[in-house]
Design an enzyme around this catalytic site. Structure first.
Site, short mmCIF file in Angstrom:
data_model
loop_
_atom_site.label_atom_id
_atom_site.label_comp_id
_atom_site.label_asym_id
_atom_site.label_seq_id
_atom_site.Cartn_x
_atom_site.Cartn_y
_atom_site.Cartn_z
N ASP A 3 -11.83 -9.81 5.10
CA ASP A 3 -13.07 -10.08 4.37
C ASP A 3 -13.55 -11.51 4.59
O ASP A 3 -14.76 -11.76 4.63
CB ASP A 3 -12.89 -9.78 2.87
N ASP A 24 -5.91 -7.43 4.81
CA ASP A 24 -7.05 -6.97 4.02
C ASP A 24 -7.89 -8.17 3.57
O ASP A 24 -9.12 -8.20 3.70
CB ASP A 24 -6.51 -6.21 2.79
N LYS A 77 4.01 -15.37 5.04
CA LYS A 77 4.31 -16.38 4.00
C LYS A 77 5.83 -16.42 3.88
O LYS A 77 6.40 -16.11 2.84
CB LYS A 77 3.63 -15.92 2.69
N ASP A 82 -1.99 -18.79 3.36
CA ASP A 82 -2.95 -19.65 2.64
C ASP A 82 -3.59 -20.67 3.59
O ASP A 82 -4.80 -20.93 3.53
CB ASP A 82 -2.27 -20.35 1.45
N TYR A 118 0.80 -1.22 0.00
CA TYR A 118 0.00 0.00 0.00
C TYR A 118 0.83 1.27 0.00
O TYR A 118 0.28 2.37 -0.07
CB TYR A 118 -0.95 -0.01 1.21
#
Ligand code: ATP
Length: 354
Positions: A252, A248, A191, A224, A140
């Site tokens: 959701d 982010d 990750k 993941d 970002y």
């Protein structure tokens, strides 16, 4: 002591739901003597279109110097397809006030709201975790470039940026949050087997910081795997700390497993400066002006703001009133009910102490 909050309703249903939130605040001010003053600021799409104004440095200074927190609605307007005004207002606030911690509680308030089946041996899903997302770095920051655009040799580069200071303060914030909220475990989600340089930094600092919190259990999960487990075994999470992009996406998933956008609050905070509290949902132009917007996310957001201002009793009462309305089916159509926006507010008010 008098406390002051700034209110930025924004656009679309942001205006409608913050108005309902202020009706609740008026009630709490009168019934519980909270003494919270508020001022409403018209930083929105209309002002951007009329005057070309987002937020000036003076506006930021005023918000920083004179208010104990910001109650935000949502920004987004079909007349500004690239949401340029949102970048000038919301992102400017996040960056200039250095609101580095995005806090998103993911709590199932009523069993009927989750699309997930209960785990084997259980009658209900037990979902109650908090995602703490770094809010100022990573992809970002907009560092990168495009080369040879428009032909087959085109290259596009977006850089992930992580600083030691940025990583250290968000991890420390997550552990402090766990202690303050009687949480048992902090899970780092990253990750580090693929994104090796940033991954090494996050993992090393996580272990460094964790040493100061021996009472808190620690865990690590690749992003993941975390995404899958949030769906298959959400009760294994307590506090999750992660970088901007991963946070982010996980947020959701979090919204999806506890009932969707109409319910979820979030806070953008910096313990040294200020806090901006906003529902996770956007301005929803498709239902703006129809009195159908679910105000519960704005109420849960107000509850977080009240806790931030140390009114923990009233924050809990408001959350309980929302839970009761959910149990009684007193909701807007997005959650299967028949009430309109104002009807939900009336139902909540009737369930708060007079
Ligand atoms: P924006 O561009 O501001 O993000 P958007 O419409 O793309 O707006 P959201 O506002 O987050 O994205 O919502 C997506 C859809 O979810 C909306 O179009 C609306 O139908 C529904 N929705 C979102 N928030 C609510 C709410 N509080 N009550 C009822 N429905 C909602």
């Amino acid at each position: 002591m008098k406390q002051k909050i700034a209110v930025i309703p924004g656009d679309g249903i942001g205006v409608e739901v913050t108005q309902q939130g202020l009706a609740i605040l008026d009630h709490l001010n009168a019934s519980a003597g909270l003494n919270i003053d508020y001022h409403v600021f018209p930083y929105n799409a209309q002002r951007w279109l009329d005057e070309g104004l987002g937020l000036s440095d003076d506006d930021i200074k005023n918000l920083q110097d004179n208010y104990h927190g910001i109650y935000f609605g949502a920004l987004g307007d079909p007349r500004i397809p690239d949401s340029a005004h949102a970048r000038q207002i919301l992102l400017k606030l996040r960056f200039d006030l250095d609101l580095f911690a995005n806090v998103r509680p993911v709590k199932l308030l009523h069993p009927g709201l989750t699309p997930l089946k209960p785990a084997s041996g259980q009658t209900n899903q037990d979902i109650d975790c908090v995602i703490i997302r770094e809010n100022t770095e990573d992809l970002y920051r907009g560092v990168g470039g495009a080369f040879k655009e428009g032909n087959e040799d085109e290259m596009a580069i977006d850089q992930r940026i992580h600083s030691y200071k940025g990583v250290e303060r968000i991890i420390r914030f997550a552990f402090d949050y766990a202690v303050a909220h009687q949480r048992q475990k902090v899970t780092l989600v990253d990750k580090d087997n693929v994104i090796i340089y940033g991954g090494r930094l996050w993992t090393r600092v996580f272990h460094e910081v964790a040493r100061n919190y021996p009472q808190i259990e620690t865990d690590y999960m690749h992003v993941d795997v975390a995404a899958m487990r949030m769906v298959t075994a959400p009760s294994m999470f307590d506090v999750i700390v992660t970088s901007n992009m991963f946070g982010d996406i996980l947020s959701d998933i979090g919204a999806g497993i506890v009932g969707g956008l109409g319910l979820l609050p979030s806070a953008n905070v910096n313990p040294q400066t200020s806090g901006l509290f906003e529902p996770v949902h956007g301005s929803a132009p498709d239902i703006a002006g129809t009195n159908q917007a679910n105000p519960m996310a704005a109420f849960m957001t107000l509850s977080m703001l009240l806790a931030h201002l140390n009114h923990h009793g009233q924050a809990a009462q408001l959350t309980q009133a929302v839970s009761r309305c959910l149990t009684e089916g007193l909701t807007t159509p997005d959650l299967g009910g028949t009430l309109n926006t104002e009807g939900v507010t009336q139902a909540i008010l009737a369930r708060l102490p007079a």
